[in-house]
Design a protein around this motif. Structure first.
Motif, PDB file in Angstrom:
ATOM      1  N   THR A   1       0.833  -1.206   0.000  1.00 17.26           N
ATOM      2  CA  THR A   1       0.000   0.000   0.000  1.00 17.26           C
ATOM      3  C   THR A   1       0.863   1.248   0.000  1.00 17.26           C
ATOM      4  OG1 THR A   1      -1.786  -1.146   1.177  1.00 17.26           O
ATOM      5  CG2 THR A   1      -1.792   1.254   1.255  1.00 17.26           C
ATOM      6  N   GLY A   2       1.922   1.250   0.799  1.00 15.35           N
ATOM      7  CA  GLY A   2       2.815   2.405   0.838  1.00 15.35           C
ATOM      8  C   GLY A   2       3.481   2.658  -0.513  1.00 15.35           C
ATOM      9  N   ILE A   3       3.944   1.590  -1.160  1.00 18.94           N
ATOM     10  CA  ILE A   3       4.588   1.737  -2.467  1.00 18.94           C
ATOM     11  C   ILE A   3       3.594   2.264  -3.489  1.00 18.94           C
ATOM     12  CG2 ILE A   3       5.679   0.479  -4.368  1.00 18.94           C
ATOM     13  CD1 ILE A   3       6.781  -1.483  -2.244  1.00 18.94           C
ATOM     14  N   ALA A   4       2.389   1.697  -3.490  1.00 20.82           N
ATOM     15  CA  ALA A   4       1.372   2.110  -4.464  1.00 20.82           C
ATOM     16  C   ALA A   4       0.936   3.558  -4.235  1.00 20.82           C
ATOM     17  CB  ALA A   4       0.166   1.179  -4.389  1.00 20.82           C
ATOM     18  N   MET A   5       0.749   3.942  -2.980  1.00 23.81           N
ATOM     19  CA  MET A   5       0.297   5.300  -2.686  1.00 23.81           C
ATOM     20  C   MET A   5       1.362   6.349  -2.987  1.00 23.81           C
ATOM     21  SD  MET A   5      -2.789   5.369  -2.033  1.00 23.81           S
ATOM     22  CE  MET A   5      -4.224   4.596  -1.297  1.00 23.81           C
ATOM     23  N   ALA A   6       2.614   5.922  -3.028  1.00 22.59           N
ATOM     24  CA  ALA A   6       3.680   6.850  -3.419  1.00 22.59           C
ATOM     25  C   ALA A   6       3.557   7.252  -4.879  1.00 22.59           C
ATOM     26  CB  ALA A   6       5.050   6.218  -3.160  1.00 22.59           C
ATOM     27  N   HIS A   7       2.791   6.470  -5.650  1.00 21.87           N
ATOM     28  CA  HIS A   7       2.566   6.776  -7.069  1.00 21.87           C
ATOM     29  C   HIS A   7       1.173   7.345  -7.316  1.00 21.87           C
ATOM     30  CE1 HIS A   7       5.955   3.936  -7.209  1.00 21.87           C
ATOM     31  NE2 HIS A   7       6.248   4.436  -8.384  1.00 21.87           N
ATOM     32  N   LEU A   8       0.497   7.770  -6.264  1.00 24.10           N
ATOM     33  CA  LEU A   8      -0.864   8.292  -6.384  1.00 24.10           C
ATOM     34  C   LEU A   8      -0.907   9.542  -7.264  1.00 24.10           C
ATOM     35  CD1 LEU A   8      -3.845   8.171  -5.393  1.00 24.10           C
ATOM     36  CD2 LEU A   8      -3.149   9.691  -3.527  1.00 24.10           C
TER      37      LEU A   8
ATOM     38  N   THR B   1      -5.123  -1.308  -0.881  1.00 26.80           N
ATOM     39  CA  THR B   1      -4.871  -0.080  -1.642  1.00 26.80           C
ATOM     40  C   THR B   1      -6.172   0.498  -2.184  1.00 26.80           C
ATOM     41  OG1 THR B   1      -2.686  -0.921  -2.297  1.00 26.80           O
ATOM     42  CG2 THR B   1      -3.579   0.912  -3.568  1.00 26.80           C
ATOM     43  N   VAL B   2      -7.031  -0.362  -2.703  1.00 29.02           N
ATOM     44  CA  VAL B   2      -8.314   0.108  -3.247  1.00 29.02           C
ATOM     45  C   VAL B   2      -9.161   0.753  -2.153  1.00 29.02           C
ATOM     46  CG1 VAL B   2     -10.462  -0.599  -4.356  1.00 29.02           C
ATOM     47  CG2 VAL B   2      -8.311  -1.637  -5.062  1.00 29.02           C
ATOM     48  N   SER B   3      -9.220   0.113  -0.992  1.00 25.13           N
ATOM     49  CA  SER B   3     -10.057   0.646   0.088  1.00 25.13           C
ATOM     50  C   SER B   3      -9.550   2.003   0.560  1.00 25.13           C
ATOM     51  CB  SER B   3     -10.109  -0.339   1.256  1.00 25.13           C
ATOM     52  OG  SER B   3      -8.855  -0.452   1.897  1.00 25.13           O
ATOM     53  N   ARG B   4      -8.255   2.217   0.516  1.00 21.13           N
ATOM     54  CA  ARG B   4      -7.711   3.512   0.932  1.00 21.13           C
ATOM     55  C   ARG B   4      -7.900   4.578  -0.148  1.00 21.13           C
ATOM     56  NH1 ARG B   4      -4.650   2.867   5.644  1.00 21.13           N
ATOM     57  NH2 ARG B   4      -4.289   0.668   6.158  1.00 21.13           N
ATOM     58  N   LEU B   5      -7.816   4.172  -1.403  1.00 19.14           N
ATOM     59  CA  LEU B   5      -8.044   5.117  -2.499  1.00 19.14           C
ATOM     60  C   LEU B   5      -9.415   5.769  -2.397  1.00 19.14           C
ATOM     61  CD1 LEU B   5      -6.798   3.532  -5.870  1.00 19.14           C
ATOM     62  CD2 LEU B   5      -6.079   5.711  -4.871  1.00 19.14           C
ATOM     63  N   GLN B   6     -10.429   4.987  -2.091  1.00 21.27           N
ATOM     64  CA  GLN B   6     -11.787   5.514  -2.100  1.00 21.27           C
ATOM     65  C   GLN B   6     -12.104   6.365  -0.872  1.00 21.27           C
ATOM     66  OE1 GLN B   6     -13.287   1.170  -1.682  1.00 21.27           O
ATOM     67  NE2 GLN B   6     -15.048   2.421  -1.178  1.00 21.27           N
TER      68      GLN B   6
ATOM     69  N   ASP C   1      -9.038  16.491 -10.865  1.00 27.38           N
ATOM     70  CA  ASP C   1     -10.457  16.863 -10.806  1.00 27.38           C
ATOM     71  C   ASP C   1     -11.330  15.791 -10.162  1.00 27.38           C
ATOM     72  OD1 ASP C   1      -9.817  19.243 -12.111  1.00 27.38           O
ATOM     73  OD2 ASP C   1     -10.127  18.371 -14.084  1.00 27.38           O
ATOM     74  N   GLY C   2     -10.943  15.349  -8.994  1.00 31.56           N
ATOM     75  CA  GLY C   2     -11.750  14.384  -8.268  1.00 31.56           C
ATOM     76  C   GLY C   2     -11.523  12.934  -8.656  1.00 31.56           C
ATOM     77  N   ILE C   3     -10.640  12.679  -9.616  1.00 34.28           N
ATOM     78  CA  ILE C   3     -10.294  11.304 -10.012  1.00 34.28           C
ATOM     79  C   ILE C   3      -8.912  10.979  -9.447  1.00 34.28           C
ATOM     80  CG2 ILE C   3      -9.831   9.741 -11.931  1.00 34.28           C
ATOM     81  CD1 ILE C   3     -11.768  11.407 -13.602  1.00 34.28           C
ATOM     82  N   PHE C   4      -8.824   9.861  -8.751  1.00 36.89           N
ATOM     83  CA  PHE C   4      -7.556   9.420  -8.172  1.00 36.89           C
ATOM     84  C   PHE C   4      -7.209   8.053  -8.743  1.00 36.89           C
ATOM     85  CE2 PHE C   4      -9.202  12.539  -5.314  1.00 36.89           C
ATOM     86  CZ  PHE C   4      -8.102  13.140  -4.713  1.00 36.89           C
ATOM     87  N   TRP C   5      -5.935   7.848  -9.005  1.00 39.18           N
ATOM     88  CA  TRP C   5      -5.522   6.542  -9.518  1.00 39.18           C
ATOM     89  C   TRP C   5      -4.073   6.249  -9.163  1.00 39.18           C
ATOM     90  CZ3 TRP C   5      -5.734  10.913 -12.497  1.00 39.18           C
ATOM     91  CH2 TRP C   5      -4.631  11.225 -13.304  1.00 39.18           C
ATOM     92  N   THR C   6      -3.759   4.980  -9.148  1.00 34.46           N
ATOM     93  CA  THR C   6      -2.387   4.526  -8.974  1.00 34.46           C
ATOM     94  C   THR C   6      -2.242   3.165  -9.639  1.00 34.46           C
ATOM     95  OG1 THR C   6      -0.564   4.268  -7.397  1.00 34.46           O
ATOM     96  CG2 THR C   6      -2.702   3.350  -6.748  1.00 34.46           C
TER      97      THR C   6
END
Length: 334
Positions: free
Chosen positions: A217-224, A253-258, A228-233
């Motif tokens: 999750t930490g590695i993926a979120m570093a690439h967040l 990772t998905v649960s934290r993205l939302q 305009d309200g859309i988030f992705w990694t």
């Protein structure tokens, strides 16, 4: 025949099972908590009625499902295996027959040659069973089953209740999704009254996160990234190796993205070993991500959907983001 009312579906389902002794239970590929909870909950109920059951899954369940009573009865299908002999097939939490994965791909004719019961809650489900009970407004398949078993007057053992409680709790994200309503909480209360082991489920789902999952999750979120309200990694195979994690770990990772402030829609792009890309989409009410998933043969719910794209990671990002922007714009402009 497709039904939306458990009371109306109860008679045809009872009739379909009247002369059946051996029942094959199936769910969708990459089964989540609702899929396994619904599958095992149904297994316990049918066994209490004296039926023989075979619980078959196309791929290993999420780790926390291992605490469920009857988990050891699950058999993970291997490509090339024969389909178990059965009188009736019962599918739960499957939006489309093809979502049974390799079991459907390799045994389509056999599946369709037997009486088929489908119980589901996906908006994209068009039926396909001899008897199909589809309630797309319900937050989880487990809830549809709770109502169905009540309509059939089939009792819930503590083991069945525990399985269904896990399915309900995980698919509602611990009762946080927008479609949770008073009926959902009444069903949860009924499961606790039937003996569901709430603490066992909570400990497994929320207090047993592997360290490798947090590293990923930490590695993926570093690439967040956001726009305009859309988030992705993205999660690449290299990231998985670096974290020492498996593909299940991406659920965190998905649960934290939302949960990011200002999120209207989000997507995780996960590179798979075969070169395809799995997308997991989430959104706020009003933004229909199931329509986006269907563009690539996927499906799910309006606020939670997924698909597999047969293209590179870079191509998938380039293809999906414009479609997601359009979905958000449609919601903004009514």
């Amino acid at each position: 025949m497709i039904y939306a009312d458990p009371q109306q579906a109860a008679g045809p389902i009872r009739n379909a099972l009247a002369q059946a002794q051996r029942i094959l239970l199936l769910s969708h590929v990459n089964p989540d908590g609702d899929a396994i909870g619904s599958l095992l909950g149904t297994m316990h109920v049918l066994r209490a009625l004296g039926k023989e059951t075979i619980a078959l899954v196309t791929s290993p369940p999420l780790d926390y499902c291992a605490v469920l009573p009857g988990y050891d009865a699950l058999h993970v299908y291997q490509s090339g295996e024969a389909l178990p002999e059965c009188d009736v097939i019962w599918m739960v939490d499957v939006a489309d027959l093809s979502r049974a994965g390799a079991i459907y791909n390799e045994h389509k004719e056999a599946l369709l040659s037997r009486p088929l019961i489908i119980v589901d809650h996906h908006a994209t489900n068009n039926g396909g069973g001899t008897v199909s009970l589809i309630r797309s407004h319900e937050p989880s398949c487990a809830e549809v089953l709770v109502d169905l078993f009540a309509a059939l007057d089939w009792p819930l053992s503590p083991d069945a209740a525990t399985c269904l409680f896990l399915g309900m709790m995980t698919d509602t994200q611990s009762f946080q999704t927008p479609n949770v309503n008073p009926a959902t909480l009444r069903r949860a209360a009924a499961l606790l009254e039937a003996g569901a082991d709430k603490q066992r489920v909570i400990d497994a789902v929320f207090f047993s996160i592997p360290p490798a999952t947090l590293r990923l999750t930490g590695i993926a979120m570093a690439h967040l990234q956001q726009e305009d309200g859309i988030f992705w990694t993205v999660v690449t195979q290299e990231m998985l190796r670096a974290a020492g994690a498996d593909e299940q770990a991406t659920d965190d990772t998905v649960s934290r993205l939302q949960r990011v402030a200002g999120m209207r829609a989000c997507v995780l792009f996960r590179e798979r070993p075969d070169g395809t890309v799995k997308i997991s989409l989430r959104s706020v009410p009003g933004v229909d991500v199931s329509a986006v998933a269907q563009m690539w043969g996927g499906g799910g719910h309006r606020q939670a959907a997924g698909a597999t794209l047969k293209m590179s990671l870079e191509a998938a990002v380039a293809a999906v983001l414009p479609a997601l922007r359009q979905a958000v714009e449609r919601q903004q402009h009514g």
